[in-house]
Motif scaffolding. Structure first.
Motif, PDB file in Angstrom:
ATOM      1  N   VAL A  68       0.850  -1.191   0.000  1.00 51.62           N
ATOM      2  CA  VAL A  68       0.000   0.000   0.000  1.00 51.62           C
ATOM      3  C   VAL A  68       0.886   1.241   0.000  1.00 51.62           C
ATOM      4  O   VAL A  68       1.742   1.403   0.870  1.00 51.62           O
ATOM      5  CB  VAL A  68      -0.938   0.018   1.222  1.00 51.62           C
ATOM      6  CG1 VAL A  68      -1.805   1.279   1.198  1.00 51.62           C
ATOM      7  CG2 VAL A  68      -1.818  -1.228   1.241  1.00 51.62           C
ATOM      8  N   CYS A  69       0.674   2.117  -0.979  1.00 46.24           N
ATOM      9  CA  CYS A  69       1.492   3.315  -1.152  1.00 46.24           C
ATOM     10  C   CYS A  69       0.779   4.532  -0.563  1.00 46.24           C
ATOM     11  O   CYS A  69      -0.451   4.625  -0.601  1.00 46.24           O
ATOM     12  CB  CYS A  69       1.759   3.530  -2.641  1.00 46.24           C
ATOM     13  SG  CYS A  69       2.939   4.853  -3.005  1.00 46.24           S
ATOM     14  N   THR A  70       1.554   5.461  -0.035  1.00 47.14           N
ATOM     15  CA  THR A  70       0.958   6.683   0.511  1.00 47.14           C
ATOM     16  C   THR A  70       0.730   7.735  -0.570  1.00 47.14           C
ATOM     17  O   THR A  70       0.200   8.808  -0.285  1.00 47.14           O
ATOM     18  CB  THR A  70       1.849   7.276   1.623  1.00 47.14           C
ATOM     19  OG1 THR A  70       3.182   7.455   1.116  1.00 47.14           O
ATOM     20  CG2 THR A  70       1.874   6.361   2.836  1.00 47.14           C
ATOM     21  N   THR A  80      -3.415   2.588  -3.062  1.00 48.11           N
ATOM     22  CA  THR A  80      -3.105   3.777  -2.276  1.00 48.11           C
ATOM     23  C   THR A  80      -3.928   3.782  -0.994  1.00 48.11           C
ATOM     24  O   THR A  80      -5.109   3.427  -1.011  1.00 48.11           O
ATOM     25  CB  THR A  80      -3.419   5.055  -3.075  1.00 48.11           C
ATOM     26  OG1 THR A  80      -2.653   5.044  -4.277  1.00 48.11           O
ATOM     27  CG2 THR A  80      -3.069   6.296  -2.277  1.00 48.11           C
ATOM     28  N   GLY A  81      -3.309   4.159   0.121  1.00 43.52           N
ATOM     29  CA  GLY A  81      -4.048   4.205   1.375  1.00 43.52           C
ATOM     30  C   GLY A  81      -3.120   4.302   2.560  1.00 43.52           C
ATOM     31  O   GLY A  81      -2.038   4.882   2.476  1.00 43.52           O
ATOM     32  N   ARG A  82      -3.554   3.706   3.673  1.00 44.28           N
ATOM     33  CA  ARG A  82      -2.758   3.719   4.901  1.00 44.28           C
ATOM     34  C   ARG A  82      -2.038   2.376   5.028  1.00 44.28           C
ATOM     35  O   ARG A  82      -2.668   1.345   5.278  1.00 44.28           O
ATOM     36  CB  ARG A  82      -3.663   3.959   6.104  1.00 44.28           C
ATOM     37  CG  ARG A  82      -2.906   3.999   7.429  1.00 44.28           C
ATOM     38  CD  ARG A  82      -3.826   4.339   8.588  1.00 44.28           C
ATOM     39  NE  ARG A  82      -4.375   5.691   8.459  1.00 44.28           N
ATOM     40  CZ  ARG A  82      -5.230   6.205   9.332  1.00 44.28           C
ATOM     41  NH1 ARG A  82      -5.647   5.490  10.366  1.00 44.28           N
ATOM     42  NH2 ARG A  82      -5.671   7.438   9.153  1.00 44.28           N
ATOM     43  N   PRO A  83      -0.723   2.358   4.907  1.00 47.00           N
ATOM     44  CA  PRO A  83       0.030   1.097   4.946  1.00 47.00           C
ATOM     45  C   PRO A  83       0.104   0.505   6.352  1.00 47.00           C
ATOM     46  O   PRO A  83      -0.131   1.188   7.358  1.00 47.00           O
ATOM     47  CB  PRO A  83       1.431   1.497   4.466  1.00 47.00           C
ATOM     48  CG  PRO A  83       1.271   2.866   3.884  1.00 47.00           C
ATOM     49  CD  PRO A  83       0.136   3.493   4.615  1.00 47.00           C
ATOM     50  N   LEU A  84       0.463  -0.772   6.397  1.00 46.25           N
ATOM     51  CA  LEU A  84       0.698  -1.451   7.665  1.00 46.25           C
ATOM     52  C   LEU A  84       2.089  -1.106   8.186  1.00 46.25           C
ATOM     53  O   LEU A  84       2.944  -0.594   7.455  1.00 46.25           O
ATOM     54  CB  LEU A  84       0.584  -2.964   7.478  1.00 46.25           C
ATOM     55  CG  LEU A  84      -0.778  -3.498   7.018  1.00 46.25           C
ATOM     56  CD1 LEU A  84      -0.680  -4.996   6.749  1.00 46.25           C
ATOM     57  CD2 LEU A  84      -1.855  -3.194   8.039  1.00 46.25           C
ATOM     58  N   THR A 109      12.647  -2.836  -4.797  1.00 43.08           N
ATOM     59  CA  THR A 109      11.888  -1.598  -4.917  1.00 43.08           C
ATOM     60  C   THR A 109      10.894  -1.543  -3.766  1.00 43.08           C
ATOM     61  O   THR A 109      10.848  -2.433  -2.925  1.00 43.08           O
ATOM     62  CB  THR A 109      11.185  -1.503  -6.285  1.00 43.08           C
ATOM     63  OG1 THR A 109      10.600  -0.206  -6.428  1.00 43.08           O
ATOM     64  CG2 THR A 109      10.101  -2.560  -6.425  1.00 43.08           C
ATOM     65  N   SER A 110      10.094  -0.483  -3.721  1.00 42.66           N
ATOM     66  CA  SER A 110       9.109  -0.385  -2.641  1.00 42.66           C
ATOM     67  C   SER A 110       8.014   0.594  -3.007  1.00 42.66           C
ATOM     68  O   SER A 110       8.146   1.391  -3.947  1.00 42.66           O
ATOM     69  CB  SER A 110       9.762   0.084  -1.330  1.00 42.66           C
ATOM     70  OG  SER A 110       9.919   1.489  -1.321  1.00 42.66           O
ATOM     71  N   VAL A 111       6.948   0.540  -2.240  1.00 41.37           N
ATOM     72  CA  VAL A 111       5.962   1.617  -2.265  1.00 41.37           C
ATOM     73  C   VAL A 111       6.605   2.820  -1.581  1.00 41.37           C
ATOM     74  O   VAL A 111       7.645   2.698  -0.937  1.00 41.37           O
ATOM     75  CB  VAL A 111       4.682   1.203  -1.514  1.00 41.37           C
ATOM     76  CG1 VAL A 111       3.954   0.100  -2.252  1.00 41.37           C
ATOM     77  CG2 VAL A 111       5.015   0.758  -0.084  1.00 41.37           C
ATOM     78  N   THR A 112       5.983   3.985  -1.715  1.00 45.91           N
ATOM     79  CA  THR A 112       6.463   5.169  -0.999  1.00 45.91           C
ATOM     80  C   THR A 112       5.806   5.202   0.372  1.00 45.91           C
ATOM     81  O   THR A 112       4.598   4.989   0.503  1.00 45.91           O
ATOM     82  CB  THR A 112       6.132   6.458  -1.776  1.00 45.91           C
ATOM     83  OG1 THR A 112       6.771   6.395  -3.050  1.00 45.91           O
ATOM     84  CG2 THR A 112       6.628   7.682  -1.030  1.00 45.91           C
ATOM     85  N   ARG A 113       6.594   5.448   1.420  1.00 47.95           N
ATOM     86  CA  ARG A 113       6.102   5.426   2.796  1.00 47.95           C
ATOM     87  C   ARG A 113       6.272   6.794   3.443  1.00 47.95           C
ATOM     88  O   ARG A 113       7.104   6.987   4.329  1.00 47.95           O
ATOM     89  CB  ARG A 113       6.817   4.331   3.590  1.00 47.95           C
ATOM     90  CG  ARG A 113       6.545   2.911   3.098  1.00 47.95           C
ATOM     91  CD  ARG A 113       5.076   2.512   3.269  1.00 47.95           C
ATOM     92  NE  ARG A 113       4.616   2.624   4.632  1.00 47.95           N
ATOM     93  CZ  ARG A 113       4.540   1.596   5.491  1.00 47.95           C
ATOM     94  NH1 ARG A 113       4.862   0.384   5.086  1.00 47.95           N
ATOM     95  NH2 ARG A 113       4.092   1.784   6.722  1.00 47.95           N
ATOM     96  N   ASP A 178       0.408  16.272 -13.697  1.00 47.76           N
ATOM     97  CA  ASP A 178      -0.778  15.506 -14.073  1.00 47.76           C
ATOM     98  C   ASP A 178      -0.627  14.013 -13.807  1.00 47.76           C
ATOM     99  O   ASP A 178      -1.607  13.320 -13.547  1.00 47.76           O
ATOM    100  CB  ASP A 178      -1.087  15.698 -15.562  1.00 47.76           C
ATOM    101  CG  ASP A 178      -1.492  17.117 -15.900  1.00 47.76           C
ATOM    102  OD1 ASP A 178      -2.056  17.788 -15.016  1.00 47.76           O
ATOM    103  OD2 ASP A 178      -1.230  17.554 -17.033  1.00 47.76           O
ATOM    104  N   VAL A 179       0.606  13.527 -13.886  1.00 50.31           N
ATOM    105  CA  VAL A 179       0.851  12.081 -13.855  1.00 50.31           C
ATOM    106  C   VAL A 179       1.269  11.579 -12.479  1.00 50.31           C
ATOM    107  O   VAL A 179       0.854  10.492 -12.061  1.00 50.31           O
ATOM    108  CB  VAL A 179       1.930  11.714 -14.902  1.00 50.31           C
ATOM    109  CG1 VAL A 179       2.309  10.247 -14.811  1.00 50.31           C
ATOM    110  CG2 VAL A 179       1.437  12.050 -16.304  1.00 50.31           C
ATOM    111  N   ARG A 180       2.067  12.368 -11.758  1.00 53.22           N
ATOM    112  CA  ARG A 180       2.609  11.913 -10.484  1.00 53.22           C
ATOM    113  C   ARG A 180       1.871  12.553  -9.307  1.00 53.22           C
ATOM    114  O   ARG A 180       1.236  13.591  -9.453  1.00 53.22           O
ATOM    115  CB  ARG A 180       4.107  12.227 -10.403  1.00 53.22           C
ATOM    116  CG  ARG A 180       4.905  11.614 -11.533  1.00 53.22           C
ATOM    117  CD  ARG A 180       6.351  12.051 -11.508  1.00 53.22           C
ATOM    118  NE  ARG A 180       7.117  11.386 -10.469  1.00 53.22           N
ATOM    119  CZ  ARG A 180       8.354  11.730 -10.117  1.00 53.22           C
ATOM    120  NH1 ARG A 180       8.948  12.751 -10.703  1.00 53.22           N
ATOM    121  NH2 ARG A 180       8.988  11.071  -9.180  1.00 53.22           N
ATOM    122  N   SER A 181       1.995  11.915  -8.146  1.00 50.84           N
ATOM    123  CA  SER A 181       1.326  12.405  -6.943  1.00 50.84           C
ATOM    124  C   SER A 181       2.372  12.874  -5.937  1.00 50.84           C
ATOM    125  O   SER A 181       3.214  12.091  -5.506  1.00 50.84           O
ATOM    126  CB  SER A 181       0.491  11.280  -6.319  1.00 50.84           C
ATOM    127  OG  SER A 181       0.075  11.601  -5.017  1.00 50.84           O
TER     128      SER A 181
END
Length: 295
Positions: A68-70, A80-84, A109-113, A178-181
């Motif tokens: 789950v990525c922030t 996307t959401g609140r990771p563990l 690699t990883s999600v963004t935390r 437009d593409v990235r958060s």
């Protein structure tokens, strides 16, 4: 997530995007080990088009710090959401997976935390150290988030001494909002420049087919080279679902080859550029070229 669905945008994929399998004895063994031990790789879960070829080369990619990525980038299918809370035992398990698969080259690699005080930097370092301890002959490449370009966090990752550290610029500056958060073009460049200044072998990648111009792609390549990036990849953006950012064009193999030629003329040590190229494609060869040129 904004709805980008437009019937006009549903383009027919060209023939050059068909996956060509490279099934060898090495691939068969790696696949058997993955299934037998229920090992998790993003090669499988992400349905990477190059899985067979990379496994045949004893290269595989692992994703750490959960699923789950922030952030909610509009090109990415990651939840996307609140990771563990991070799993403290994960570095050991990744190291064991690398050993079981007998990998010559491991990509992490990883999600963004953004929820973690250090963005997960200590967990990244622990993973590299665990892989290195159990697999001293395996080369290690990281594909990290931007850590908001905070020097102390990037330095923690660099100190673990991976062979390559990558961070993807993803797209040209005009399309980034437009593409990235949350991530910005300039933050990514600052991240890459800091890694290079600390002596790391630095890698980045971008997608094309999002509506960029040739001049914008070339400017992005120049910006990456100026930031100290030595290895670069270019691949076709493929829309995960109709709710994600639309594909503006399918770029031809000939154009990808032209991009590669331009990149090499700019002084990159290595450039992989083709429709199905992804960040870790031909990673071992890229490192070998970079090291050879470093001597």
């Amino acid at each position: 997530m904004p709805q980008f669905y437009d019937k006009v945008d549903v383009l027919k994929k060209p023939g050059w995007l068909k996956i060509r399998l490279h099934r060898t004895a090495d691939y068969a063994e790696v696949r058997h080990l993955v299934e037998k031990h229920r090992l998790h790789t993003i090669c499988s879960s992400g349905r990477c088009p190059n899985q067979a070829e990379c496994w045949s080369r004893r290269t595989a990619t692992f994703m750490i710090l959960g699923e789950v990525c922030t952030r909610g980038c509009r090109f990415c299918a990651t939840q996307t959401g609140r990771p563990l809370v991070p799993d403290a035992d994960e570095p050991r398990r990744v190291a064991e997976s690398v050993a079981l698969m007998k990998l010559r080259y491991a990509v992490v690699t990883s999600v963004t935390r953004d929820d973690l005080a250090d963005g997960g930097a200590a967990h990244w370092a622990a993973t590299v150290e665990a892989i290195r301890a159990q697999n001293p002959d395996t080369a290690i490449e990281l594909l990290i988030p931007d850590f908001d370009a905070k020097p102390e966090l990037l330095d923690r990752v660099v100190a673990s001494r991976p062979d390559v550290i990558g961070h993807n610029i993803e797209t040209v500056e005009r399309l980034t909002p437009d593409v990235r958060s949350r991530a910005t073009y300039r933050t990514s460049l600052a991240t890459l420049r800091h890694l290079s200044d600390r002596g790391a072998t630095v890698k980045s990648g971008l997608m094309v087919g999002l509506g960029e111009t040739d001049d914008e792609v070339l400017q992005t390549l120049r910006d990456l080279r100026d930031a100290g990036v030595r290895i670069v990849t270019l691949g076709q953006y493929l829309r995960p679902t109709l709710e994600h950012y639309p594909v503006a064009a399918y770029v031809t193999p000939e154009k990808f080859e032209w991009y590669r030629e331009q990149a090499m003329e700019m002084g990159f040590d290595y450039c992989a550029s083709a429709p199905l190229v992804r960040s870790s494609y031909m990673a071992e060869e890229a490192l070998r070229k970079a090291k050879g040129l470093q001597r």
